[in-house]
Design a protein around this motif. Structure first.
Motif, PDB file in Angstrom:
ATOM      1  N   THR A   1      15.582  -7.068  57.969  1.00 28.45           N
ATOM      2  CA  THR A   1      14.738  -8.250  58.693  1.00 28.45           C
ATOM      3  C   THR A   1      14.314  -7.322  59.945  1.00 28.45           C
ATOM      4  O   THR A   1      13.288  -7.521  60.440  1.00 28.45           O
TER       5      THR A   1
ATOM      6  N   ALA B   1       5.147  -7.677  49.273  1.00 28.63           N
ATOM      7  CA  ALA B   1       5.491  -8.621  50.462  1.00 28.63           C
ATOM      8  C   ALA B   1       4.437  -8.440  51.490  1.00 28.63           C
ATOM      9  O   ALA B   1       3.662  -9.696  51.862  1.00 28.63           O
ATOM     10  N   ASP B   2       4.000  -7.393  51.927  1.00 32.54           N
ATOM     11  CA  ASP B   2       2.813  -7.310  52.865  1.00 32.54           C
ATOM     12  C   ASP B   2       1.329  -7.438  52.285  1.00 32.54           C
ATOM     13  O   ASP B   2       0.851  -7.963  52.968  1.00 32.54           O
TER      14      ASP B   2
ATOM     15  N   ALA C   1       1.026  -9.781  49.679  1.00 32.77           N
ATOM     16  CA  ALA C   1       0.736 -11.329  49.863  1.00 32.77           C
ATOM     17  C   ALA C   1       0.584 -11.910  51.137  1.00 32.77           C
ATOM     18  O   ALA C   1      -0.083 -12.877  51.249  1.00 32.77           O
ATOM     19  N   GLU C   2       1.291 -11.265  52.168  1.00 28.95           N
ATOM     20  CA  GLU C   2       1.057 -11.843  53.356  1.00 28.95           C
ATOM     21  C   GLU C   2      -0.339 -11.466  54.024  1.00 28.95           C
ATOM     22  O   GLU C   2      -0.759 -12.609  54.462  1.00 28.95           O
ATOM     23  N   PHE C   3      -0.796 -10.539  53.736  1.00 26.43           N
ATOM     24  CA  PHE C   3      -2.443  -9.993  54.106  1.00 26.43           C
ATOM     25  C   PHE C   3      -3.236 -11.182  53.219  1.00 26.43           C
ATOM     26  O   PHE C   3      -4.117 -11.665  54.029  1.00 26.43           O
TER      27      PHE C   3
ATOM     28  N   THR D   1      -2.897 -14.071  51.999  1.00 26.94           N
ATOM     29  CA  THR D   1      -2.787 -15.395  52.298  1.00 26.94           C
ATOM     30  C   THR D   1      -3.132 -15.995  53.726  1.00 26.94           C
ATOM     31  O   THR D   1      -3.288 -16.859  54.016  1.00 26.94           O
ATOM     32  N   THR D   2      -3.257 -14.800  54.677  1.00 28.01           N
ATOM     33  CA  THR D   2      -3.434 -15.147  56.074  1.00 28.01           C
ATOM     34  C   THR D   2      -4.726 -14.415  56.397  1.00 28.01           C
ATOM     35  O   THR D   2      -5.384 -14.837  57.597  1.00 28.01           O
ATOM     36  N   LYS D   3      -5.122 -13.188  55.931  1.00 27.48           N
ATOM     37  CA  LYS D   3      -6.294 -12.284  56.584  1.00 27.48           C
ATOM     38  C   LYS D   3      -7.666 -12.192  55.430  1.00 27.48           C
ATOM     39  O   LYS D   3      -8.822 -12.199  55.948  1.00 27.48           O
TER      40      LYS D   3
ATOM     41  N   ALA E   1      -6.229 -15.988  48.026  1.00 26.13           N
ATOM     42  CA  ALA E   1      -5.092 -16.410  47.311  1.00 26.13           C
ATOM     43  C   ALA E   1      -5.480 -17.108  46.039  1.00 26.13           C
ATOM     44  O   ALA E   1      -4.646 -17.111  45.329  1.00 26.13           O
TER      45      ALA E   1
ATOM     46  N   ALA F   1      -5.756  -6.850  48.693  1.00 26.51           N
ATOM     47  CA  ALA F   1      -6.187  -7.117  50.160  1.00 26.51           C
ATOM     48  C   ALA F   1      -7.391  -6.981  50.655  1.00 26.51           C
ATOM     49  O   ALA F   1      -7.873  -7.655  51.452  1.00 26.51           O
TER      50      ALA F   1
ATOM     51  N   SER G   1      -7.726  -4.455  55.021  1.00 26.56           N
ATOM     52  CA  SER G   1      -6.328  -3.792  54.861  1.00 26.56           C
ATOM     53  C   SER G   1      -6.391  -2.283  54.981  1.00 26.56           C
ATOM     54  O   SER G   1      -5.153  -1.763  55.243  1.00 26.56           O
TER      55      SER G   1
END
Length: 416
Positions: free
Chosen positions: A37, A273-274, A276-278, A280-282, A295, A366, A370
């Motif tokens: 982390t 992980a990156d 999915a984060e992108f 769902t947020t960008k 998403a 993405a 991205s």
């Protein structure tokens, strides 16, 4: 980009000795998770600016993780390959460059288990428990192949040898206290090299020069550069045989290879992980999907499902390979060692492909934004493509195919 003037460290100061904690398997994996982390928070910046992870490597040493394979008889945790593999995989999700730095440390701790005498084991295992790090000076640039070596230990008087040679791809050497050097012990009458041994030299020893000239497109902060060895004096009790390791059944190669597979699995999971984060947020949804969020686009969801399937399959093969190494260590025969190598070959091939595919499809799911260089999401692909070249995955498949067709066991060497 690499610095224009390579960093040369000949007599860098040594860290003060300390005793590191002895961790259980569960504790080691939890510590790796916490470190991952922390590592993830600065991974993109370190890669973008090629900032060597000196502080991060020191935290890794202080955590006790680098001592988890020291034998119990010498006061260590003596954790099995399955636990060490998971530690590597988890660390690589945070920063695969930092995770790769101690790879050779673990490989050479294992080498001491195989071939060092009791006095050598007592000394070097004690060094590891005191927080010291091993690097490596093994491969040579410009040789015929990866198992061709010119570096040689020459006689220098009773009980003394003189080490001469140049090594490349020396991951971990810049951060190390001790550098294990693979070298021929003298030359034979016909001029060919004598049997391979490991010369254990301190990074700060006279004649040892570590050059940070690694400029690979990926795994940029591993400092996998050059080690020059010029008239380095090595006492006899700092030399261990290497060639004898492969004259009987062994898991030395399988253990080294399964840790490489763990690094690739970690890269794949980090890319997922990156992504999915992108998304769902960008990411914006494509109009034809008729949804409010990217998403929710069924094509994006399907792509994620395919990626997850591949990564999960690779992770499962990785876990089984590590267990196969543990089983072979418990009951070591030519057959159990060979089956461990086959299991590891499958994991290496699967994790290689999964990491490259996940890191590439990240951009597919993405979208255009991205690819902005400021995000540095391409580091996942660069890391995967660079690290998976360490050993040709096609040869892993070749050995699996030979076994599947007619039961041919793989060769007994350090790359399987």
């Amino acid at each position: 980009m690499a610095t224009s003037t390579p960093l040369v460290q000949e007599r860098a100061p040594r860290r003060a000795s300390s005793t590191v904690p002895v961790l259980t398997a569960d504790e080691a994996i939890a510590v790796a998770g916490d470190l991952a982390t922390e590592l993830a928070a600065g991974s993109a910046e370190r890669d973008a600016h090629r900032m060597l992870p000196l502080a991060e490597i020191d935290r890794l040493s202080a955590s006790g993780l680098l001592a988890i394979t020291v034998p119990a008889a010498h006061g260590g945790a003596d954790l099995p390959a399955s636990a060490v593999t998971e530690v590597f995989r988890v660390l690589a999700t945070g920063d695969p460059s930092v995770a790769q730095v101690p790879h050779s440390h673990f490989v050479y701790v294992n080498a001491l288990r195989h071939r060092a005498d009791p006095a050598q084991q007592a000394f070097f295992f004690g060094e590891v428990l005191a927080g010291k790090r091993f690097g490596n000076a093994q491969s040579e640039v410009g040789s015929k192949h990866v198992r061709d070596h010119a570096t040689t230990l020459h006689p220098a008087g009773p009980g003394r040898w003189r080490l001469e040679g140049t090594k490349g791809y020396a991951t971990g050497a810049l951060f190390a206290d001790w550098i294990p050097v693979l070298a021929h012990l003298d030359t034979r009458p016909d001029g060919s090299g004598g049997p391979l041994h490991v010369a254990w030299v301190e990074r700060t020893a006279p004649g040892v020069t570590v050059i940070d000239d690694w400029n690979g497109m990926g795994q940029r902060t591993t400092a996998s550069g050059t080690v020059r060895l010029e008239s380095v004096e090595v006492p006899e009790d700092r030399i261990t045989p290497y060639h004898l390791t492969f004259e009987r059944p062994q898991t030395y190669g399988a253990f080294a290879q399964v840790l490489h597979a763990a690094l690739d699995a970690g890269i794949a999971r980090a890319a997922m992980a990156d992504a999915a984060e992108f998304v769902t947020t960008k990411s914006r949804p494509y109009p034809d999907a008729g949804v409010e969020r990217a998403a929710e686009d069924p094509l994006v969801v399907h792509a994620f499902g395919e990626m997850e399937l591949a990564v999960r399959g690779a992770e499962a093969l990785l876990a089984e390979a590590a267990r196969a190494v543990d089983r072979a260590n418990f009951d070591l025969t030519a057959e159990t060692a060979a089956h461990a190598s086959l299991a590891v070959a499958a994991a290496r091939a699967a994790t290689s492909q999964a990491s490259i595919d996940a890191a590439s499809r990240l951009f597919e799911v993405a979208g255009t934004r991205s690819v902005l260089d400021s995000l540095n999401l391409n580091r996942h692909w660069r890391n995967a493509r660079t690290h998976t070249l360490h050993d040709p995955a096609a040869w892993k498949v070749q050995h699996l195919g030979r076994w599947a067709v007619d039961g041919t066991l793989p060769p007994n060497h350090g790359h399987l």
